[in-house]
Design a protein around this motif. Sequence first.
Motif, mmCIF file in Angstrom:
data_model
loop_
_atom_site.group_PDB
_atom_site.id
_atom_site.type_symbol
_atom_site.label_atom_id
_atom_site.label_comp_id
_atom_site.label_asym_id
_atom_site.label_seq_id
_atom_site.Cartn_x
_atom_site.Cartn_y
_atom_site.Cartn_z
ATOM 1 N N CYS A 14 40.889 45.322 37.545
ATOM 2 C CA CYS A 14 42.119 44.625 37.425
ATOM 3 C C CYS A 14 41.872 43.710 36.299
ATOM 4 O O CYS A 14 40.953 42.961 36.039
ATOM 5 C CB CYS A 14 42.440 43.973 38.543
ATOM 6 S SG CYS A 14 43.889 42.764 38.448
ATOM 7 N N LEU A 16 43.224 40.846 35.466
ATOM 8 C CA LEU A 16 43.149 39.460 35.955
ATOM 9 C C LEU A 16 41.441 39.336 36.445
ATOM 10 O O LEU A 16 40.956 38.092 36.290
ATOM 11 C CB LEU A 16 43.958 38.950 37.138
ATOM 12 C CG LEU A 16 45.283 39.183 36.847
ATOM 13 C CD1 LEU A 16 46.186 38.595 37.705
ATOM 14 C CD2 LEU A 16 45.941 38.032 35.556
ATOM 15 N N ARG A 17 41.089 40.149 36.918
ATOM 16 C CA ARG A 17 39.508 39.981 37.437
ATOM 17 C C ARG A 17 38.660 39.922 36.039
ATOM 18 O O ARG A 17 37.846 39.007 36.221
ATOM 19 C CB ARG A 17 39.220 41.415 37.993
ATOM 20 C CG ARG A 17 37.674 41.665 38.058
ATOM 21 C CD ARG A 17 37.336 42.941 39.079
ATOM 22 N NE ARG A 17 36.029 43.367 38.980
ATOM 23 C CZ ARG A 17 35.358 44.167 39.731
ATOM 24 N NH1 ARG A 17 36.263 44.921 40.491
ATOM 25 N NH2 ARG A 17 34.082 44.410 39.721
ATOM 26 N N LEU A 19 39.783 38.662 33.112
ATOM 27 C CA LEU A 19 40.525 37.428 32.685
ATOM 28 C C LEU A 19 39.525 36.116 33.021
ATOM 29 O O LEU A 19 39.254 35.009 32.358
ATOM 30 C CB LEU A 19 41.859 37.222 32.302
ATOM 31 C CG LEU A 19 42.553 38.191 31.467
ATOM 32 C CD1 LEU A 19 43.871 37.960 31.758
ATOM 33 C CD2 LEU A 19 42.157 37.918 30.199
ATOM 34 N N THR A 20 39.490 36.161 34.544
ATOM 35 C CA THR A 20 39.323 34.683 35.358
ATOM 36 C C THR A 20 37.706 34.824 35.560
ATOM 37 O O THR A 20 37.317 34.000 36.124
ATOM 38 C CB THR A 20 40.028 34.762 36.211
ATOM 39 O OG1 THR A 20 39.844 36.060 37.274
ATOM 40 C CG2 THR A 20 41.499 34.655 36.054
ATOM 41 N N ILE A 29 47.715 31.059 40.917
ATOM 42 C CA ILE A 29 48.525 32.336 40.589
ATOM 43 C C ILE A 29 49.683 31.856 41.645
ATOM 44 O O ILE A 29 49.573 31.936 42.902
ATOM 45 C CB ILE A 29 48.032 33.445 40.641
ATOM 46 C CG1 ILE A 29 47.293 33.922 39.553
ATOM 47 C CG2 ILE A 29 49.096 34.622 40.844
ATOM 48 C CD1 ILE A 29 46.728 35.349 39.717
ATOM 49 N N LEU A 43 50.892 32.577 35.832
ATOM 50 C CA LEU A 43 49.602 32.380 35.727
ATOM 51 C C LEU A 43 49.277 31.013 35.284
ATOM 52 O O LEU A 43 49.555 30.507 34.088
ATOM 53 C CB LEU A 43 48.973 33.205 34.660
ATOM 54 C CG LEU A 43 47.135 33.198 34.461
ATOM 55 C CD1 LEU A 43 46.666 33.325 35.878
ATOM 56 C CD2 LEU A 43 47.041 34.092 33.548
ATOM 57 N N PHE A 54 44.518 33.994 27.521
ATOM 58 C CA PHE A 54 45.128 34.975 28.418
ATOM 59 C C PHE A 54 46.306 35.603 27.797
ATOM 60 O O PHE A 54 46.366 36.859 28.182
ATOM 61 C CB PHE A 54 45.457 34.015 29.525
ATOM 62 C CG PHE A 54 44.480 33.660 30.502
ATOM 63 C CD1 PHE A 54 42.965 33.893 30.121
ATOM 64 C CD2 PHE A 54 44.538 32.889 31.495
ATOM 65 C CE1 PHE A 54 41.943 33.680 30.777
ATOM 66 C CE2 PHE A 54 43.810 32.406 32.271
ATOM 67 C CZ PHE A 54 42.240 32.489 32.162
ATOM 68 N N LEU A 58 46.722 39.820 27.735
ATOM 69 C CA LEU A 58 47.814 40.347 28.573
ATOM 70 C C LEU A 58 48.788 40.908 27.713
ATOM 71 O O LEU A 58 49.312 42.329 28.000
ATOM 72 C CB LEU A 58 48.531 39.040 29.163
ATOM 73 C CG LEU A 58 47.789 38.678 30.539
ATOM 74 C CD1 LEU A 58 48.322 37.478 30.912
ATOM 75 C CD2 LEU A 58 47.632 39.774 31.590
ATOM 76 N N LYS A 79 53.353 42.628 35.986
ATOM 77 C CA LYS A 79 52.435 43.741 35.786
ATOM 78 C C LYS A 79 52.570 44.720 37.097
ATOM 79 O O LYS A 79 52.827 44.094 38.234
ATOM 80 C CB LYS A 79 50.883 43.248 35.475
ATOM 81 C CG LYS A 79 50.465 42.505 36.767
ATOM 82 C CD LYS A 79 48.942 42.053 36.506
ATOM 83 C CE LYS A 79 47.982 43.068 36.509
ATOM 84 N NZ LYS A 79 47.818 43.676 37.967
ATOM 85 N N ARG A 106 39.807 36.572 45.381
ATOM 86 C CA ARG A 106 41.003 36.041 45.428
ATOM 87 C C ARG A 106 41.340 35.322 46.919
ATOM 88 O O ARG A 106 40.771 35.622 47.923
ATOM 89 C CB ARG A 106 42.331 37.263 45.520
ATOM 90 C CG ARG A 106 42.587 37.712 44.181
ATOM 91 C CD ARG A 106 41.671 39.150 44.093
ATOM 92 N NE ARG A 106 42.637 39.809 42.958
ATOM 93 C CZ ARG A 106 41.811 40.095 41.668
ATOM 94 N NH1 ARG A 106 40.580 39.858 41.818
ATOM 95 N NH2 ARG A 106 42.369 41.013 40.949
#
Length: 219
Positions: A14, A16-17, A19-20, A29, A43, A54, A58, A79, A106
């Motif tokens: 993912c 977001l996985r 990015l973070t 979030i 976000l 970010f 994205l 997304k 998460r």
Amino acid sequence: MFTATIHFEQHRECILRRLTADADDPVPIEIEEVRDGSVTFVLRAGAETDANAFQRELEAADHVEHVDRLDETNLLVTKPSCGAYSAIYRNHGTLRRSNTIKGTHREYNVLLFRREDLKAIIEDLSSFGTVTLGKLEEFGTGREPSMTDRQRTVLAEALDRGYYEWPRDIKSAELAEALDISRATLQEHLRKAERTLLSTALDRDRGVRGRRATPKRRR
């Protein structure tokens, strides 16, 4: 009715996985909408430099449908869902706005009506990740919540127009237009009103128990 905290280790890839993964703290979030396999969320990057990074990643991702810069540190993103949000809503749960992500981990705060729904959510999530149930509490009917008149009006309008139905009868942009406010202002009113309702209910429960927008650029 119950509130549950669900800890989830995402096994699927993912954006977001990625990015973070190196964030010092979990990144908040706040879910705005889950619809037709896509999720729209705010976000909260926490710093302008992080938000810039970010946003660049994205916008460069082909599968990200929309990125809107709300302010210096917050992005509105649409997304495809990686599966978790759909699993929660499909089994009659509702995501509260205060959720976090850090790499594969998460934390979801979910409102649901029946324990059977929670069991179904956990079973669905377990098919593509590792699930741990945190707190599970009854959502009590507390004292009259302390909301501003404007927050109460916006919340009532959202409820009457089907914003909290699944699937939603009205999108956030349409609701904001009907109320003659920006989408960011709508989100802020709803967020504060929901926080008041949850805090009031949970505080009362403890007492009774004696416990404890720029569109995404296409390239």
